[in-house]
Design a protein around this motif. Structure first.
Motif, short mmCIF file in Angstrom:
data_model
loop_
_atom_site.label_atom_id
_atom_site.label_comp_id
_atom_site.label_asym_id
_atom_site.label_seq_id
_atom_site.Cartn_x
_atom_site.Cartn_y
_atom_site.Cartn_z
N GLU A 503 0.84 -1.19 0.00
CA GLU A 503 0.00 0.00 0.00
C GLU A 503 0.88 1.24 0.00
OE1 GLU A 503 -2.57 -0.21 3.34
OE2 GLU A 503 -3.84 -1.79 2.50
N CYS A 567 -4.90 6.10 -1.88
CA CYS A 567 -4.11 4.88 -1.60
C CYS A 567 -4.07 4.01 -2.85
CB CYS A 567 -4.71 4.10 -0.43
SG CYS A 567 -3.83 2.54 -0.09
N GLN A 569 -2.95 0.33 -4.11
CA GLN A 569 -2.70 -0.97 -3.49
C GLN A 569 -2.53 -2.04 -4.56
OE1 GLN A 569 -5.84 -3.67 -1.73
NE2 GLN A 569 -5.04 -2.77 0.18
N LYS A 571 -1.06 -6.49 -4.78
CA LYS A 571 -0.61 -7.64 -4.02
C LYS A 571 0.10 -8.62 -4.96
CE LYS A 571 -5.09 -10.01 -4.45
NZ LYS A 571 -6.19 -10.65 -3.73
#
Length: 587
Positions: A503, A567, A569, A571
């Protein structure tokens, strides 16, 4: 095969060897199966003949045994003998003359058979009647035979070898008095001639290699030419047994009438005498077939490979700088197709050679121009190093530190010695730290925070995957913010999946909700988000993530609130297997 053949490693020789190997294996398999089938047929037939012989012999023995039984019944039911035993039972002592008369009358029955050597008659209290002596029956045989005779109630009971005269056999039966309600009147002891049961072999006496064993129901031998241990033969029902180093096939036949067991053993070698001829014929046929197949395989392999050899010679004799077209040779459909394909390929290659040659000329010109305009990183690092020492001498530590950070930033990005596509998280975050130091010099109102668990610092990620998002957060998020701006980089493990979550957030002006939804949709579909240079870092990171982690749910996701911040983000899987091998946290 290449090592074994050496210079003879040609397609024809390989086809020849493969054909010969297949033929050799086929001949071995077929020969072995044929030999096994014929051997089993011969063995089964021999076993059937042996069983038939055993059944016939057992039936003959039952017939001989029946003769003894019938003759002893006639003696036991003789009227004078019956009267004599009845008088004795009634306590009327017979005279000596009566005993002689009974003995003469009983001995007359011996004329009708050679099976019985003698009869002995005893009263109920075991006293002897004939022959004329005073011996007791209990001294003659064991009491268990008397019990069996009583249980048989007039039936014939086989005792076995005569304990007083081992050359003979004994049998006994109880004499039931017909005129006295078939009460026990005495016992008739029969002495059987030992040669009697050998009559069954008068037509065919066993050879020295064959054995015949006849055992009574007590497993005592009656006739046998086998001198070994009977237990070895009795422990199995039928099959093959090893005796003195030779295999013997044996069959057993148990009589339902007498309970006797007849066993016949015959050498397996005798039963399979004709197999040696079959083996010779099989080997000869296999050798002839192998030689014939060698000749046929040679001509077949030559016929198959001749067009291929001609095509090979055409390729070896190609002209300088240009492949020659092979002349069509009448052959099979596959070979003709191969030749046609080769000719088409030659034409295409000649065309491509010309195209590639022209492109190489153009590429050489472009590379020359690129070399002329390329900045040498070594020259750049030397210049920055000289500037750093100049600032150190002047005492400007702040600018000197800025030059060091900038040098390390350039070295991480463009240094040829640091061109790995994958770096650890700690290396990437160190690069972000240097970038923030430079931006701190430019924008005085910013600060930053980096949070990563120590166990994830050595996990490898694509190079320059975090810094573009940090740059985007500073330039578009907090550069125009009034007051203190903060950028945060947080790395944590996803609680529900085996993923690491990255993040990058800021406390800048934020983005409208509708715009955020449009941006996320365009990132999912792969559409171009921003046509200008502003915001190009997000697109770059998203596209690289999808290239590095195919078939996974990776990609950049944007969330924002007006006047609170934005933000970004994404993964990555802790474990995956792709073009770079399997990566995991333990690497």
């Amino acid at each position: 095969m290449n090592f074994l053949l050496g210079k003879y490693n040609t397609l024809r020789n390989q086809i020849l060897i493969v054909y010969l190997f297949v033929m050799f294996i086929s001949l071995i398999v077929v020969g072995t199966i044929t030999y096994s089938i014929v051997l089993n047929l011969i063995t089964d037939k021999s076993e059937g003949q042996m069983r038939h012989t055993a059944v016939e012999a057992s039936g003959r023995i039952d017939s001989l045994y029946e003769q003894i039984n019938n003759l002893s019944v006639q003696v036991a039911t003789n009227s004078n003998l019956q009267q004599y035993l009845l008088d004795d039972l009634m306590r009327q002592t017979p005279s000596f003359r009566e005993r002689q008369s009974i003995m003469e009358e009983v001995n007359r029955y011996l004329i009708y058979t050679n099976a019985i050597a003698s009869f002995e008659l005893y009263t109920k209290d075991f006293s002897k009647v004939i022959p004329l002596d005073e011996a007791m029956l209990t001294d003659r045989i064991e009491r268990k035979w008397l019990i069996e005779a009583n249980v048989a109630n007039g039936g014939l009971v086989w005792i076995g070898e005569d304990p007083k005269d081992p050359g003979y056999f004994l049998a006994i039966r109880q004499v039931n008095l017909i005129d006295h309600s078939f009460a026990n009147g005495g016992y008739l002891l029969i002495q059987v001639n030992p040669n009697y049961f050998h009559l069954m072999e008068t037509r065919k006496l066993p050879s020295s290699e064959e054995y015949t064993i006849l055992l009574d129901k007590n497993k005592e031998p009656i006739i046998s030419n086998y001198t070994g241990d009977y237990e070895q033969v009795l422990e199995k029902d039928e099959g093959v047994i090893l005796i003195d180093g030779n295999d013997y096939m044996y069959v057993k036949q148990v009589s339902n009438y007498t309970g006797w067991t007849l066993t016949i053993l015959k050498p397996v070698e005798t039963l399979t005498e004709g197999v040696s001829v079959l083996k010779t014929a099989t080997y000869s046929s296999a050798l002839f077939g192998f030689i014939l197949f060698v000749i046929l395989s040679y001509f077949l392999s030559t016929m198959i490979t001749r067009p291929i050899f001609q095509l090979t010679r055409t390729m070896q004799n190609r002209g300088e700088g240009e492949l020659a077209i092979n002349i069509d040779v009448p052959s099979t459909i596959e070979i003709n197709e191969l030749n046609t394909t080769y000719n088409d390929m030659v034409e295409e290659i000649n065309h491509l050679i010309q195209v590639v040659y022209e492109k190489e000329l153009s590429r050489s010109r472009i590379e020359l121009k690129a070399l002329q305009s390329q900045i040498n990183p070594h020259f750049l690092f030397n210049t920055l190093n000289a500037l750093y020492w100049s600032l150190e001498e002047k005492g400007d530590d702040k600018l000197a530190d800025l030059i060091v950070a900038m040098s390390e930033l350039f070295r991480y990005t463009i240094d040829k010695n640091n061109n790995e596509e994958w770096v650890t998280i700690s290396q990437e975050l160190n690069h972000v730290e240097k970038y923030m130091q430079i931006m701190k010099f430019r924008l005085q109102n910013i600060c930053w925070e980096i949070q990563v668990p120590p166990q994830f610092e050595d996990v490898k990620i694509p190079k320059l995957i975090i810094q573009p998002l940090v740059e985007n957060a500073i330039i578009h998020g907090i550069s125009n913010k009034i007051g203190q701006g903060k950028t945060s980089v947080t790395i944590k493990k996803s609680p529900a999946e085996d993923y690491l979550v990255f993040e990058v957030s800021d406390n800048g002006k934020g983005i409208e909700k509708e715009t955020v939804e449009v941006l996320n949709d365009q990132l999912k579909t792969g559409e171009t988000i921003i046509k200008s240079k502003n915001g190009i870092g997000i697109v770059n990171v998203d596209q690289r993530l999808k290239l590095y982690y195919p078939n996974t749910s990776v990609g950049v996701k944007i969330s924002s609130e007006l006047n609170k911040g934005t933000c970004c983000q994404f993964k990555i899987p802790l474990k995956w297997e792709g073009n770079y091998g399997e990566e995991d946290i333990n690497r």
